[in-house]
Design a protein around this motif. Sequence first.
Motif, PDB file in Angstrom:
ATOM      1  N   ASP A   1       0.827  -1.211   0.000  1.00  0.00           N
ATOM      2  CA  ASP A   1       0.000   0.000   0.000  1.00  0.00           C
ATOM      3  C   ASP A   1       0.860   1.259   0.000  1.00  0.00           C
ATOM      4  N   ALA A   2       2.004   1.224   0.701  1.00  0.00           N
ATOM      5  CA  ALA A   2       2.887   2.396   0.730  1.00  0.00           C
ATOM      6  C   ALA A   2       3.457   2.659  -0.654  1.00  0.00           C
TER       7      ALA A   2
ATOM      8  N   LEU B   1       2.351   1.646  -3.589  1.00  0.00           N
ATOM      9  CA  LEU B   1       1.318   1.999  -4.557  1.00  0.00           C
ATOM     10  C   LEU B   1       0.664   3.326  -4.225  1.00  0.00           C
ATOM     11  N   GLY B   2       0.411   3.554  -2.910  1.00  0.00           N
ATOM     12  CA  GLY B   2      -0.389   4.699  -2.527  1.00  0.00           C
ATOM     13  C   GLY B   2       0.387   5.992  -2.485  1.00  0.00           C
ATOM     14  N   ARG B   3       1.428   6.014  -1.676  1.00  0.00           N
ATOM     15  CA  ARG B   3       2.101   7.284  -1.447  1.00  0.00           C
ATOM     16  C   ARG B   3       3.078   7.645  -2.552  1.00  0.00           C
ATOM     17  N   GLN B   4       3.793   6.629  -2.992  1.00  0.00           N
ATOM     18  CA  GLN B   4       4.841   6.896  -3.954  1.00  0.00           C
ATOM     19  C   GLN B   4       4.252   6.965  -5.364  1.00  0.00           C
TER      20      GLN B   4
ATOM     21  N   ALA C   1       2.877   9.546   7.633  1.00  0.00           N
ATOM     22  CA  ALA C   1       1.498   9.902   8.011  1.00  0.00           C
ATOM     23  C   ALA C   1       0.492   8.804   7.669  1.00  0.00           C
ATOM     24  N   VAL C   2       0.953   7.726   7.054  1.00  0.00           N
ATOM     25  CA  VAL C   2       0.008   6.658   6.686  1.00  0.00           C
ATOM     26  C   VAL C   2      -0.526   6.018   7.962  1.00  0.00           C
TER      27      VAL C   2
ATOM     28  N   GLY D   1       6.774  -1.414  12.877  1.00  0.00           N
ATOM     29  CA  GLY D   1       5.849  -0.560  12.146  1.00  0.00           C
ATOM     30  C   GLY D   1       6.529   0.708  11.661  1.00  0.00           C
ATOM     31  N   LYS D   2       7.867   0.689  11.562  1.00  0.00           N
ATOM     32  CA  LYS D   2       8.579   1.906  11.136  1.00  0.00           C
ATOM     33  C   LYS D   2       8.333   2.174   9.647  1.00  0.00           C
TER      34      LYS D   2
END
Length: 303
Positions: A114-115, A117-120, A169-170, A161-162
Amino acid sequence: MLLKVLGTAAGGGVPQWNCACPECSGARAHPRRRRRHASLAVRAAEGRWYVVNATPDIADQIESCPELHPGPEPRRTPLAGVILTDAELDHTLGIARLREADRLELLTTGAVRDAVLGRQHLGELLSPYTDLTWCELPTSGRPEPLDADSTVHISAVPLSGKRPRYAVAVPAGPGDDGHWVSALRLTDRATGRTAVYAPALGTWPDALQHAVADADCVILDGTFWDDDEPRRTGISARTATAMGHLPVDGPDGTARRLASLPARCLYTHLNNTNPLVDPTAPQHKVLTRMGLEVAADGMEITL
Ligand SMILES: [Zn+2]
Ligand SMILES: [Zn+2]
């Protein structure tokens, strides 16, 4: 099981393009001290390989490893997919370098997928070029074959969870907080031997202790020699641990823990501030006395 160490440096590599510290300058003066970003190739079966983490160096790493060269047909690659231990940029930017593939299989946890795909927006950016397909890594206790023909079984050991800086902010999804950074446990059922690969390690949870206890080979985060190194060298106001990397040395360092294991233990993911990048540094003797090693680019490990 056959592992090829494709690179052994933390983000920036050694030398880092904008750095003239003694270690980076030393690597420019002595090219054999150069290290590419930390990465590992795992042979799933004859002619089928997975690469752990897609570093900015990935194309050069493929060229430097004959087992990963394409052929005999012009566009056939032995690279079956990429396994991601986390979503850090030095472990994911190389996905864009592989966009010439018709399709690219990525194995990781849901949080990392998700990181990326979503943020980047890497997925959106790359969709006109290649088809990214995602496979959820099984978690420890339920290892699965790397692919259909493989005797190598893989599972992810959740470490922390780092989040990467771009994804701080996710919000945490249900149950994904330990799944932003993982170690990989790889067992070859043909030989019964196990490797654990953890290039980013900020805590030492019980799950990791369990995963390494009976391993034959452990390749671990060696980003910083001691906890104060990032502050002392001026690269950060935080300690190594606060940056998400347990140091090698010191009372909470990983060397003591590794020295108590029966496994062959090697450090990887060395930052360019780490004195270990200089082969003449006295810290090497400290590790040798403890029975520990520093991985080298190009190293081959058979298990
Ligand atoms: Zn890294
Ligand atoms: Zn430097």
